[in-house]
Write a protein that holds these residues in place. Structure first.
Motif, PDB file in Angstrom:
ATOM      1  N   ASP A 152      -4.394  10.416  -9.382  1.00  0.00           N
ATOM      2  CA  ASP A 152      -5.198   9.994 -10.536  1.00  0.00           C
ATOM      3  C   ASP A 152      -5.787   8.603 -10.244  1.00  0.00           C
ATOM      4  O   ASP A 152      -5.066   7.602 -10.234  1.00  0.00           O
ATOM      5  N   LEU A 153      -7.105   8.542 -10.035  1.00  0.00           N
ATOM      6  CA  LEU A 153      -7.746   7.266  -9.692  1.00  0.00           C
ATOM      7  C   LEU A 153      -7.606   6.242 -10.814  1.00  0.00           C
ATOM      8  O   LEU A 153      -7.428   5.051 -10.572  1.00  0.00           O
ATOM      9  N   ARG A 154      -7.709   6.703 -12.056  1.00  0.00           N
ATOM     10  CA  ARG A 154      -7.600   5.768 -13.176  1.00  0.00           C
ATOM     11  C   ARG A 154      -6.197   5.158 -13.257  1.00  0.00           C
ATOM     12  O   ARG A 154      -6.043   3.983 -13.551  1.00  0.00           O
ATOM     13  N   ARG A 155      -5.191   5.957 -12.997  1.00  0.00           N
ATOM     14  CA  ARG A 155      -3.825   5.402 -13.004  1.00  0.00           C
ATOM     15  C   ARG A 155      -3.680   4.366 -11.889  1.00  0.00           C
ATOM     16  O   ARG A 155      -3.086   3.306 -12.093  1.00  0.00           O
ATOM     17  N   LEU A 156      -4.228   4.663 -10.710  1.00  0.00           N
ATOM     18  CA  LEU A 156      -4.150   3.701  -9.593  1.00  0.00           C
ATOM     19  C   LEU A 156      -4.805   2.376  -9.988  1.00  0.00           C
ATOM     20  O   LEU A 156      -4.277   1.296  -9.689  1.00  0.00           O
ATOM     21  N   ILE A 157      -5.924   2.449 -10.677  1.00  0.00           N
ATOM     22  CA  ILE A 157      -6.613   1.234 -11.129  1.00  0.00           C
ATOM     23  C   ILE A 157      -5.747   0.482 -12.145  1.00  0.00           C
ATOM     24  O   ILE A 157      -5.632  -0.747 -12.093  1.00  0.00           O
ATOM     25  N   ARG A 158      -5.135   1.223 -13.077  1.00  0.00           N
ATOM     26  CA  ARG A 158      -4.272   0.572 -14.086  1.00  0.00           C
ATOM     27  C   ARG A 158      -3.123  -0.177 -13.422  1.00  0.00           C
ATOM     28  O   ARG A 158      -2.797  -1.304 -13.808  1.00  0.00           O
ATOM     29  N   VAL A 159      -2.501   0.458 -12.428  1.00  0.00           N
ATOM     30  CA  VAL A 159      -1.363  -0.176 -11.759  1.00  0.00           C
ATOM     31  C   VAL A 159      -1.812  -1.448 -11.043  1.00  0.00           C
ATOM     32  O   VAL A 159      -1.181  -2.507 -11.174  1.00  0.00           O
ATOM     33  N   ILE A 160      -2.909  -1.372 -10.292  1.00  0.00           N
ATOM     34  CA  ILE A 160      -3.395  -2.547  -9.556  1.00  0.00           C
ATOM     35  C   ILE A 160      -3.777  -3.667 -10.532  1.00  0.00           C
ATOM     36  O   ILE A 160      -3.475  -4.846 -10.304  1.00  0.00           O
ATOM     37  N   ALA A 161      -4.430  -3.287 -11.628  1.00  0.00           N
ATOM     38  CA  ALA A 161      -4.880  -4.296 -12.590  1.00  0.00           C
ATOM     39  C   ALA A 161      -3.721  -4.992 -13.289  1.00  0.00           C
ATOM     40  O   ALA A 161      -3.885  -6.085 -13.838  1.00  0.00           O
ATOM     41  N   ALA A 162      -2.530  -4.355 -13.295  1.00  0.00           N
ATOM     42  CA  ALA A 162      -1.370  -4.950 -13.978  1.00  0.00           C
ATOM     43  C   ALA A 162      -0.505  -5.796 -13.043  1.00  0.00           C
ATOM     44  O   ALA A 162       0.454  -6.417 -13.497  1.00  0.00           O
ATOM     45  N   THR A 163      -0.829  -5.841 -11.748  1.00  0.00           N
ATOM     46  CA  THR A 163       0.003  -6.593 -10.805  1.00  0.00           C
ATOM     47  C   THR A 163      -0.216  -8.100 -10.963  1.00  0.00           C
ATOM     48  O   THR A 163      -1.247  -8.543 -11.465  1.00  0.00           O
ATOM     49  N   LEU A 183       0.834  -1.210   0.000  1.00  0.00           N
ATOM     50  CA  LEU A 183       0.000   0.000   0.000  1.00  0.00           C
ATOM     51  C   LEU A 183       0.866   1.256   0.000  1.00  0.00           C
ATOM     52  O   LEU A 183       0.489   2.278  -0.597  1.00  0.00           O
ATOM     53  N   ASP A 184       2.026   1.196   0.660  1.00  0.00           N
ATOM     54  CA  ASP A 184       2.949   2.341   0.627  1.00  0.00           C
ATOM     55  C   ASP A 184       3.386   2.630  -0.809  1.00  0.00           C
ATOM     56  O   ASP A 184       3.432   3.789  -1.239  1.00  0.00           O
ATOM     57  N   LEU A 185       3.719   1.568  -1.552  1.00  0.00           N
ATOM     58  CA  LEU A 185       4.163   1.747  -2.941  1.00  0.00           C
ATOM     59  C   LEU A 185       3.040   2.292  -3.817  1.00  0.00           C
ATOM     60  O   LEU A 185       3.240   3.210  -4.611  1.00  0.00           O
ATOM     61  N   LEU A 186       1.851   1.720  -3.666  1.00  0.00           N
ATOM     62  CA  LEU A 186       0.714   2.185  -4.474  1.00  0.00           C
ATOM     63  C   LEU A 186       0.348   3.628  -4.118  1.00  0.00           C
ATOM     64  O   LEU A 186       0.048   4.444  -4.997  1.00  0.00           O
ATOM     65  N   GLY A 187       0.365   3.929  -2.813  1.00  0.00           N
ATOM     66  CA  GLY A 187       0.022   5.287  -2.377  1.00  0.00           C
ATOM     67  C   GLY A 187       1.032   6.305  -2.877  1.00  0.00           C
ATOM     68  O   GLY A 187       0.669   7.410  -3.307  1.00  0.00           O
ATOM     69  N   GLU A 188       2.305   5.951  -2.837  1.00  0.00           N
ATOM     70  CA  GLU A 188       3.357   6.855  -3.323  1.00  0.00           C
ATOM     71  C   GLU A 188       3.172   7.166  -4.809  1.00  0.00           C
ATOM     72  O   GLU A 188       3.248   8.319  -5.235  1.00  0.00           O
ATOM     73  N   ASP A 189       2.889   6.126  -5.586  1.00  0.00           N
ATOM     74  CA  ASP A 189       2.679   6.335  -7.028  1.00  0.00           C
ATOM     75  C   ASP A 189       1.425   7.177  -7.266  1.00  0.00           C
ATOM     76  O   ASP A 189       1.402   8.048  -8.146  1.00  0.00           O
ATOM     77  N   PHE A 190       0.390   6.932  -6.471  1.00  0.00           N
ATOM     78  CA  PHE A 190      -0.868   7.686  -6.568  1.00  0.00           C
ATOM     79  C   PHE A 190      -0.607   9.176  -6.342  1.00  0.00           C
ATOM     80  O   PHE A 190      -1.076  10.037  -7.100  1.00  0.00           O
TER      81      PHE A 190
END
Length: 562
Positions: free
Chosen positions: A363-374, A350-357
């Protein structure tokens, strides 16, 4: 002559009494007939945008995957195999639109043989207005709940419209939150103000309710207990809760709408001495994030969303993760009950995802793209058990423990029961060959709206706790098995996919394959196909089609995300 006129008048009245119903029926038939005709449109009409992933998002995905691998390695767990792409797309459609892909979309997806098709089809889902509508409803539940509230000062539908517009316009998440906390004006005109007026109950404004909700929704933590006493199991103190609540203590409501009365003190009554005392606004940490200008609520909004407030970005990452998977990252804890940053190594993802966010404009859409690619989102829901456990069929306890650990460490995609709106969304979409979206006929959209609301009412809405683990009930199973919805959606008629498959399918094999794609977004296995071919040969063809739809609607595979 008078008798003639009287007869003529009676005839006109009689004709009028029949003409309108006939016109309505003819209109409906005309509309639905055209709907059916248009269903034959070539699915190539769907436009697929280019993927938005860049080198920086790929770097973040690599770092997240490395962290997930560390979690698995610590528990000596293998990673599940990659899932089929159609399965991953079904997950995306359920998470972002609340329904399964249509046959129209599946055919187009199958025809797309480019290597990055999942990324491009994710963009298709994110650019569709169904994403704005569906995700706004899911997020709104944490901000204003699901109740209608006090009608005179609260309009949930107005808040939902406003939030949908913010998502559609791609506003940064931190700006959206700041508008909610500091909004002023009339609740019917300024949608964000309803976040504040949701704090009214029994004609009284309750700032405690807003304070507790803000910490849960925006910081992903719970300090509700501190409203009455120091938290028994955490570090939150009652004074910290009161100080935070004081930022909402100057809210006033009048005919001009919600505003702040700067001369107003926030006064509380001591529960032991019953003496009243004034509470000055204060925050539990980093007061420098408040800034010096603006109203108390504007200062609180700055503090909540400050770039150094790691709780804010982690809370958003955890909620979006939960909406994508159906369960929060720490699956054993509620989505709004995260530990403090830096206190639990298991939340490093969550720290990594939050930092990128944060670094990319919230950007909510970017956060979704990153999670969907994991790896976590792309892997199968079938966990490869060690050989020792495969051979020992009797040791089910050890197997259950292994699978539970694999779920908690994201070594396998979790099996999660679909929420009510996803169940009926999937059933309605499976009943239509074409995609039910904003371009569908008004008749089709209206039918979906009323059926969805009726089904969710009967099925039961988990409300703000929809991201917690919940069990199915016997009445819910009976509703799917014997309810009016199931009967309507599996029966043969010229408007639904069962009727069209029954008439258009050239062979039993083709019919079975199409029904599996429509309902489960996959083709049948050879064993499944052979079994149902036998049933088609024994039963009447139309009855066999209806029975297969009913069987798949009531299968665990249909009602679970996997």
């Amino acid at each position: 002559m008078a008798v003639f006129y009287e007869l003529e008048a009676e005839v006109i009245v009689v004709l009028k009494s029949f003409i309108w119903p006939v016109l309505v029926v003819v209109g409906v038939v005309w509309l639905t007939t055209n709907s059916v005709r248009s269903a034959a449109v070539d699915p190539t009409s769907i436009t697929i945008p280019m993927p938005k992933s860049d080198s920086t998002s790929k770097e973040t995905v690599v770092r997240v995957n490395q962290e997930l691998a560390r979690l698995r390695s610590e528990a000596n767990l293998e990673m599940a195999n990659p899932a089929e792409e159609l399965t991953v797309w079904r997950r995306l459609s359920l998470a972002l639109h609340g329904t399964i892909p249509s046959l129209e979309e599946i055919r187009k997806f199958e025809a797309d043989q480019k290597p990055d098709r999942l990324e491009r089809w994710l963009e298709y889902l994110l650019n569709d207005s169904r994403f704005d509508d569906y995700f706004a409803e899911r997020l709104a539940r944490s901000y204003v709940g699901v109740e209608a509230g006090q009608f005179l000062v609260f309009r949930r539908d107005r808040f939902l419209d406003w939030l949908t517009t913010q998502l559609h316009e791609r506003r940064p998440y931190d700006e959206i939150v700041r508008d909610m906390i500091s909004g002023t004006g009339v609740w019917t005109g300024e949608g964000e103000v309803n976040f504040i007026t949701a704090g009214f109950a029994n004609d009284e404004f309750d700032p405690n309710k807003l304070s507790a909700r803000s910490v849960r929704a925006f910081l992903g933590q719970r300090m509700d207990c501190a409203q009455c006493h120091d938290h028994p199991f955490d570090h939150w103190k009652q004074g910290e809760f009161e100080g935070l609540t004081a930022y909402y203590g100057q809210v006033v409501n009048s005919l001009a709408g919600v505003a702040d009365k700067h001369s107003k003190d926030y006064v509380v009554e001591d529960r032991l001495t019953l003496e009243k005392r004034t509470v000055e606004p204060s925050v539990p940490f980093h007061p420098e994030w408040l800034g010096e200008n603006g109203s108390r609520r504007e200062q609180l909004a700055r503090w909540m969303t400050h770039p150094e407030n790691q709780r804010f970005e982690r809370a958003a990452a955890n909620r979006v993760w939960a909406l994508m998977f159906g369960v929060p990252f720490l699956s054993h804890r509620p989505v709004d009950d995260l530990p403090d940053p830096g206190t639990n190594p298991e939340t490093a993802t969550l720290d990594l995802l939050g930092e990128d966010f944060r670094k990319h404009g919230y950007d909510l859409r970017r956060l979704i793209r990153v999670i969907a690619a994991t790896d976590a989102f792309r892997m199968s829901s079938i966990y490869p058990l060690p050989e020792s456990e495969q051979e020992n069929d009797g040791d089910t306890l050890q197997t259950a423990e292994t699978i539970q650990q694999a779920k908690e460490r994201w070594a396998v995609f979790p099996l999660i029961r679909l929420r009510p709106e996803q169940v009926i969304g999937a059933m309605l979409q499976a009943n239509n060959v074409r995609t039910i979206d904003q371009n569908s006929h008004l008749f089709v959209r209206a039918l979906r709206f009323f059926r969805e609301n009726d089904f969710v009412d009967e099925f039961g809405d988990p409300g703000v706790d929809e991201l917690q683990d919940w069990s199915g009930t016997i009445s819910q199973a009976l509703l799917r098995m014997n309810g009016e919805f199931s009967r309507e959606l599996t029966s043969l008629n010229p408007l639904g996919s069962p009727g069209r498959v029954a008439t258009a399918g050239s062979t039993p094999e083709k019919k079975i394959e199409t029904i599996y794609l429509v309902c489960l977004t996959r083709l049948p296995t050879e064993a499944e196909k052979q079994y149902f071919i036998q049933r088609f040969e024994k039963d009447k063809p139309d009855q066999a089609v209806e029975d297969l739809y009913w069987t798949l609607f009531n299968s665990p595979e249909f009602s679970w995300n996997h």
